[in-house]
Design a protein around this motif. Structure first.
Motif, PDB file in Angstrom:
ATOM      1  N   ARG A 157      -4.019   3.080 -10.593  1.00  0.00           N
ATOM      2  CA  ARG A 157      -4.065   3.516  -9.406  1.00  0.00           C
ATOM      3  C   ARG A 157      -2.851   3.138  -8.419  1.00  0.00           C
ATOM      4  NH1 ARG A 157      -9.464   5.486  -8.610  1.00  0.00           N
ATOM      5  NH2 ARG A 157      -8.765   6.653  -6.841  1.00  0.00           N
ATOM      6  N   ALA A 158      -2.874   3.526  -7.195  1.00  0.00           N
ATOM      7  CA  ALA A 158      -1.553   3.168  -6.433  1.00  0.00           C
ATOM      8  C   ALA A 158      -1.599   1.528  -6.173  1.00  0.00           C
ATOM      9  CB  ALA A 158      -1.569   3.973  -5.078  1.00  0.00           C
ATOM     10  N   GLY A 159      -0.483   1.230  -5.511  1.00  0.00           N
ATOM     11  CA  GLY A 159      -0.169  -0.284  -5.584  1.00  0.00           C
ATOM     12  C   GLY A 159       0.002  -0.837  -4.029  1.00  0.00           C
ATOM     13  N   ILE A 160      -0.010   0.100  -3.017  1.00  0.00           N
ATOM     14  CA  ILE A 160       0.581  -0.543  -1.816  1.00  0.00           C
ATOM     15  C   ILE A 160      -0.571  -0.725  -0.849  1.00  0.00           C
ATOM     16  CG2 ILE A 160       1.649   0.125   0.226  1.00  0.00           C
ATOM     17  CD1 ILE A 160       3.537  -0.547  -1.653  1.00  0.00           C
ATOM     18  N   TRP A 216       1.931  14.737 -10.187  1.00  0.00           N
ATOM     19  CA  TRP A 216       2.812  13.477 -10.490  1.00  0.00           C
ATOM     20  C   TRP A 216       2.610  13.238 -12.050  1.00  0.00           C
ATOM     21  CZ3 TRP A 216       2.626   9.134  -6.530  1.00  0.00           C
ATOM     22  CH2 TRP A 216       3.237   9.331  -5.166  1.00  0.00           C
ATOM     23  N   LEU A 218       9.578   8.608  -7.856  1.00  0.00           N
ATOM     24  CA  LEU A 218       8.992   7.503  -6.899  1.00  0.00           C
ATOM     25  C   LEU A 218       9.150   6.373  -7.987  1.00  0.00           C
ATOM     26  CD1 LEU A 218       7.840   5.513  -4.752  1.00  0.00           C
ATOM     27  CD2 LEU A 218       5.555   6.217  -5.553  1.00  0.00           C
ATOM     28  N   SER A 256       8.324   2.760  -8.515  1.00  0.00           N
ATOM     29  CA  SER A 256       7.538   1.517  -7.912  1.00  0.00           C
ATOM     30  C   SER A 256       7.651   0.293  -9.063  1.00  0.00           C
ATOM     31  CB  SER A 256       6.267   1.988  -7.739  1.00  0.00           C
ATOM     32  OG  SER A 256       5.345   0.781  -7.201  1.00  0.00           O
ATOM     33  N   ARG A 301       5.305  -2.989 -11.169  1.00  0.00           N
ATOM     34  CA  ARG A 301       3.903  -3.713 -11.360  1.00  0.00           C
ATOM     35  C   ARG A 301       4.444  -5.365 -11.313  1.00  0.00           C
ATOM     36  NH1 ARG A 301       2.044  -0.467  -9.010  1.00  0.00           N
ATOM     37  NH2 ARG A 301       0.479   1.104  -9.465  1.00  0.00           N
ATOM     38  N   TYR A 336       7.115   7.492 -10.953  1.00  0.00           N
ATOM     39  CA  TYR A 336       6.469   8.914 -11.177  1.00  0.00           C
ATOM     40  C   TYR A 336       7.430   9.884 -10.743  1.00  0.00           C
ATOM     41  CZ  TYR A 336       2.284   6.006  -9.471  1.00  0.00           C
ATOM     42  OH  TYR A 336       1.340   5.130  -9.304  1.00  0.00           O
ATOM     43  N   PRO A 369      -0.787  10.928  -3.255  1.00  0.00           N
ATOM     44  CA  PRO A 369      -0.538   9.465  -3.210  1.00  0.00           C
ATOM     45  C   PRO A 369       0.682   9.095  -2.190  1.00  0.00           C
ATOM     46  CG  PRO A 369      -0.364  10.789  -5.359  1.00  0.00           C
ATOM     47  CD  PRO A 369      -0.875  11.614  -4.199  1.00  0.00           C
ATOM     48  N   THR A 370       1.418  10.119  -1.954  1.00  0.00           N
ATOM     49  CA  THR A 370       2.885   9.874  -1.492  1.00  0.00           C
ATOM     50  C   THR A 370       2.961   8.967  -0.531  1.00  0.00           C
ATOM     51  OG1 THR A 370       3.157  12.294  -1.712  1.00  0.00           O
ATOM     52  CG2 THR A 370       4.915  11.074  -0.871  1.00  0.00           C
ATOM     53  N   GLY A 371       2.332   8.840   0.386  1.00  0.00           N
ATOM     54  CA  GLY A 371       2.368   7.754   1.493  1.00  0.00           C
ATOM     55  C   GLY A 371       1.282   6.524   1.150  1.00  0.00           C
ATOM     56  N   ALA A 372       0.754   6.514  -0.027  1.00  0.00           N
ATOM     57  CA  ALA A 372       0.036   5.094  -0.471  1.00  0.00           C
ATOM     58  C   ALA A 372      -1.153   4.949   0.615  1.00  0.00           C
ATOM     59  CB  ALA A 372       0.847   4.177  -0.956  1.00  0.00           C
TER      60      ALA A 372
HETATM   61  C1  PHB Z   1       2.346   2.635  -7.059  1.00  0.00           C
HETATM   62  O1  PHB Z   1       2.940   1.720  -7.129  1.00  0.00           O
HETATM   63  O2  PHB Z   1       1.477   3.015  -7.732  1.00  0.00           O
HETATM   64  C2  PHB Z   1       2.497   3.551  -5.895  1.00  0.00           C
HETATM   65  C3  PHB Z   1       3.397   3.169  -4.920  1.00  0.00           C
HETATM   66  C4  PHB Z   1       3.526   3.959  -3.741  1.00  0.00           C
HETATM   67  C5  PHB Z   1       3.158   5.020  -3.666  1.00  0.00           C
HETATM   68  C6  PHB Z   1       2.119   5.676  -4.546  1.00  0.00           C
HETATM   69  C7  PHB Z   1       2.037   4.888  -5.613  1.00  0.00           C
HETATM   70  O3  PHB Z   1       3.299   5.941  -2.716  1.00  0.00           O
END
Ligand code: PHB
Length: 401
Positions: free
Chosen positions: A53-56, A194, A219, A221, A223, A231, A302-305
């Motif tokens: 899932r998202a990470g913020i 995405w 995007l 990002s 881990r 993405y 998910p764009t702005g988390a």
């Molecule tokens: C993610 O790290 O999965 C992530 C980060 C920011 C986003 C969406 C997903 O806006």
């Protein structure tokens, strides 16, 4: 019709359907105040832990994990990000959260938030039944609602409660219990999805990169130091299996390419998924003794988390009103929940759909649309007011607002 016999009957003040971050955080907050819960989920713990899932996390949400005693792992294993990079017109544009609004965001994956919360439940003796089947939520228009499930070992259980919380995610069945003629559903579908990958590669950029290009959005990002999350925008019906690794890297590289020569560091692709998304809100968030929280009541692109943060905000407000209701104030205390939760929900709905439209290319967009979008990106990145607007929304709003 007579009800099937159950093997156990448990009575707790609050039964929670859904053991994602919303359900588990609520159970944790209530548990700290001495209120017992039983949480049930159809998924196994392993399934939840391994679904990307998202990470913020907003700084406030990260702080809540630490200060309410869930875990301080976020401080050691999370990364505090003081800004993001917007890439457009082939150039990087930094949005400096710290300098603009004195805030930051934490890169800490939702799967880690879940693990921390599930461990905290174990540590604190909370009951969580993973991998249940045949979940039924009954009698929600009375003051004695019940949840019935079949546990993974085949035994049947009934949980009697004063309130049931539906925190069962974006495919919630609890929200369907609000009668059709008494609920309103608001929503938007997007003509894209995405394509998400996990890659074994070194980090390409110190902060998250949100890239706009004539080819569509990407995007970047991360881990860990060695595993990156990326993405790119694709069609909603794209098949993840149909893409070769080379084609994935070519697509990502084209979307971040620019005059500064920026290139992603490539590596083996460990995982790939196409993620469809939408904007959605259901009102009311409460029906009788049933209260909805998190994605069950609202989902955002998910764009702005924002999704995880919104869910955590819901349960923070909800824990407070449930404690007041159970402490003698009665149902009336719950009237505060929806207005306090929803104000933030709609702010986040606006931000998430705005940021999505700002950065994605819709099918049928022409040269005008592309240039207009670049104009808007210039308006955002090119003035302090524009950057501050983005920084304020991305890093979150005060509780209850
Ligand atoms: C993610 O790290 O999965 C992530 C980060 C920011 C986003 C969406 C997903 O806006």
């Amino acid at each position: 019709m007579a009800e099937a016999v159950v093997d156990t009957v448990t009575s707790v003040p609050v039964a929670v359907v859904g053991a994602g971050p919303a359900g588990l955080m609520l159970a944790h907050l209530l548990g700290r105040a001495g209120v017992a819960t039983v949480v049930v989920d159809t998924r196994t713990r392993h399934e939840i832990e391994t679904t990307q899932r998202a990470g913020i996390l907003e700084a406030g949400a990260a702080r809540d994990l630490v200060e309410t005693g869930v875990s301080d792992r976020v401080l050691h294993e999370g990364h505090e990000h003081e800004g993001i990079e917007l890439r457009f017109g082939g150039r990087p544009h930094r949005i400096d959260f710290k300098e603009l609004v004195g805030a930051s965001a934490w890169l800490y994956p939702q799967t880690d938030v879940f693990t921390d919360l599930a461990n905290a439940r174990d540590r604190d003796g909370g009951t969580v039944l993973f991998g249940v089947k045949d979940t039924e939520v009954l009698d929600i228009t009375t003051a004695a609602p019940r949840v019935r499930v079949t546990a993974s070992d085949g035994t049947r259980h009934e949980i009697r409660a004063r309130y049931v919380v539906g925190a069962d995610g974006s495919r919630s069945t609890c929200r369907d219990l609000v009668p059709e003629d008494r609920r309103v559903r608001y929503g938007k579908e997007y003509p894209f999805a995405w394509f998400g990958i996990m890659a074994e590669a070194p980090t390409s950029a110190p902060e998250l990169v949100y890239a706009h290009s004539e080819h569509g959005f990407a995007l970047i990002s991360r881990r860990t130091e060695t595993v990156q999350r990326m993405y790119f925008q694709c069609g909603p019906d794209e098949s993840a299996a149909a893409w070769t690794d080379d084609r994935i890297w070519e697509t990502l590289q084209a979307r971040v390419a620019g005059r500064d020569g920026f290139r992603l560091r490539e590596g083996r692709i460990l995982e790939r998924t196409v993620l469809r998304f939408r904007s959605f809100v259901q009102e009311p968030m409460r029906w009788g003794s049933l209260v909805l929280a998190g994605d069950a009541a609202h989902t955002v692109p998910p764009t702005g988390a924002r999704g995880l943060n919104l869910a955590l905000h819901d349960v923070k407000v909800l824990a407070g009103v449930l404690l007041r209701a159970l402490g003698g104030a009665g149902d009336g205390a719950l009237d505060d929940y929806q207005p306090r939760a929803l104000q933030r929900v709609w702010r986040a709905q606006n931000f998430s759909s705005w940021m999505t439209r700002l950065l994605h290319t819709a099918p049928g967009d022409d040269a005008f649309d592309l240039r207009r979008q670049l104009g808007e990106l210039d308006n955002v990145a090119g003035s302090r007011a524009g950057r501050t607007y983005l920084a304020e929304q991305y890093t979150g709003w005060p509780t209850g607002a």
